[in-house]
Design an enzyme around this catalytic site. Structure first.
Site, PDB file in Angstrom:
ATOM      1  N   ARG A   5       0.801  -1.221   0.000  1.00 44.74           N
ATOM      2  CA  ARG A   5       0.000   0.000   0.000  1.00 44.74           C
ATOM      3  C   ARG A   5       0.838   1.276   0.000  1.00 44.74           C
ATOM      4  NH1 ARG A   5      -5.103   0.585   3.600  1.00 44.74           N
ATOM      5  NH2 ARG A   5      -5.381   2.148   1.963  1.00 44.74           N
ATOM      6  N   CYS A  46     -16.997  -2.163  26.235  1.00 46.05           N
ATOM      7  CA  CYS A  46     -17.998  -2.611  25.265  1.00 46.05           C
ATOM      8  C   CYS A  46     -18.550  -3.959  25.723  1.00 46.05           C
ATOM      9  CB  CYS A  46     -17.377  -2.765  23.877  1.00 46.05           C
ATOM     10  SG  CYS A  46     -16.746  -1.232  23.173  1.00 46.05           S
ATOM     11  N   ASP A  51     -10.505  25.280  27.985  1.00 42.35           N
ATOM     12  CA  ASP A  51     -11.653  25.140  28.890  1.00 42.35           C
ATOM     13  C   ASP A  51     -11.876  23.685  29.283  1.00 42.35           C
ATOM     14  OD1 ASP A  51     -12.173  27.839  28.916  1.00 42.35           O
ATOM     15  OD2 ASP A  51     -13.702  27.759  27.353  1.00 42.35           O
ATOM     16  N   HIS A  77     -19.069  19.005  24.120  1.00 36.79           N
ATOM     17  CA  HIS A  77     -18.610  20.162  24.886  1.00 36.79           C
ATOM     18  C   HIS A  77     -19.021  21.446  24.159  1.00 36.79           C
ATOM     19  CE1 HIS A  77     -15.905  23.197  26.579  1.00 36.79           C
ATOM     20  NE2 HIS A  77     -15.901  22.436  27.656  1.00 36.79           N
TER      21      HIS A  77
END
Length: 403
Positions: free
Chosen positions: A92, A379, A359, A207
């Protein structure tokens, strides 16, 4: 977090000999002024470790990047993986090198991450003086600066308090999860298990600062249309796809990306139609869809001429934005008759986004939590032992911020 300064004082005395008479004994008296010297050890910085996949900075880095990516058993487990990773990287590399050559000869992600980190730490020193000074470090997963490189720098700087700040707004086991697993192994290799107090910002998909930064980018791009074009424009939120086997075992990424999209559209007032689509599928197996290219083709056939594509899961430009969205999909859009194809700019070092980063870190430090409780929930179909090992290594607790 507060640190103590180490002070050492050396006090001396001056002997004063007084003799009123030759037979008067010597009398020692303390000096009126003490000679004092103070040595101050510099306060170590609060470290903010920015984690990301990274990208090959030069064309010569492409092969190693691909080899490391396909060797990562945290994101894929293949038979004879070491051998296959070498074969895949070799095969690749030529085509991927061509793609990076098209965007300037390499990925700009390191440059943008450095710019973001430098601007963020300066702002943090202003808005969070109690945890200052702050210093950012970069831990890429597949290229330099690797996790081990960042940890060595932190060790040399004497860091005692560190915040791991994933640069993926939405959590996935394939991205943030892999980086945290490697961090755990790196800390063990570096012998830093007990030297640094760690906490983790493992996700931040909704957020307000992130939402605002994304919305501003979209508004600026929509403003390039005429009023009539803008009313009919479609917003395509595009995110990196995942194999369905990862989705089906319970990876939270699709839901968190959708949450980001929903908040951004609410901020925009839901004035335009939109869809969430997925890009960068690799291989013949089933992936999360619809693919961005398929959605583009479908809307072009439906006569839609004005489409704004938004990289909702990327915080800086790299090959998926500069080549895949701009070159590949841009050419497809033109061929399909989409005359108003536009791509919202990546966040990069935009001041609105830098403020959001600062923040997020400040709010995290104020919470005093080692990580979000969501991160500790694996999971339901997870079978990777490293995921539990990492969670055991970073147990949930309330920090005193006095490391």
């Amino acid at each position: 977090m507060s640190f103590q300064y180490l002070l050492r004082s050396l006090a001396g005395t001056r002997a004063v000999l007084k003799s009123a008479h030759p037979t008067t004994p010597f009398t020692w008296q303390p000096a009126r002024s003490l000679a004092t010297s103070t040595n101050t050890i510099k306060k170590p910085p609060t470290a903010v470790l920015l984690t990301n996949m990274g990208g090959p900075e030069t064309l010569d880095d492409v092969h190693d990047f691909l080899h490391n990516l396909f060797s990562d058993r945290d994101i894929m487990q293949l038979p004879w993986q070491k051998q296959l990773a070498k074969i895949i990287a070799k095969r690749r590399s030529p085509s991927i090198r061509e793609q990076y050559a098209e965007i300037g000869g390499g990925s700009p992600i390191l440059r943008w991450t450095r710019a973001q980190g430098q601007a963020m730490e300066k702002l943090l020193d202003e808005i969070s003086p109690e945890t200052a000074p702050h210093k950012h470090y970069i831990a890429f997963r597949y290229v330099e600066p690797y996790t081990d490189t960042a940890l060595q720098q932190m060790k040399e700087d004497g860091v005692k308090r560190a915040v791991v700040f994933t640069q993926y707004p939405q959590y996935s086991c394939s991205t943030t999860g892999s980086s945290l697993n490697e961090l755990q192994r790196g800390i063990d290799r570096a012998g830093l298990t007990d030297q640094i107090q760690w906490s983790i910002i493992d996700r931040w998909p909704t957020h307000p600062g992130f939402v605002e930064a994304m919305a501003v980018k979209i508004e600026r791009k929509l403003a390039e249309y005429t009023a009539e074009e803008r009313r009919d424009a479609i917003i395509l939120f595009s995110a990196h796809s995942l194999p369905m086997q990862v989705v089906n075992r319970g990876d939270p990424y699709p839901a968190e990306v959708a949450a980001s999209v929903q908040r951004v559209m609410e901020r925009l007032g839901n004035q335009n139609a939109y869809r969430l689509v997925w890009q960068s599928q690799v291989g013949p197996k089933a992936w999360l869809g619809p693919q961005t290219s398929d959605a583009l083709e479908g809307y072009a056939k439906a006569g839609k001429k004005n489409i704004v594509v938004v990289p909702i899961a990327f915080t800086s430009d790299h090959i998926e934005t500069l080549y895949e969205l701009d070159h590949e999909y841009g050419a497809e859009a033109k061929k399909a008759g989409v005359t108003g194809w536009k791509r919202a700019e990546a966040l990069n070092d935009d001041p609105v986004f830098v403020k959001a980063m600062a923040d997020i870190v400040k709010e995290h430090l104020q919470k005093n939590e080692s990580a979000s409780k969501q991160w500790y929930l694996r999971c339901p179909g997870c079978t990777t032992d490293a995921c539990q090992t990492t969670r055991d290594f970073f147990p949930y607790k309330i920090l005193d911020n006095k490391a």
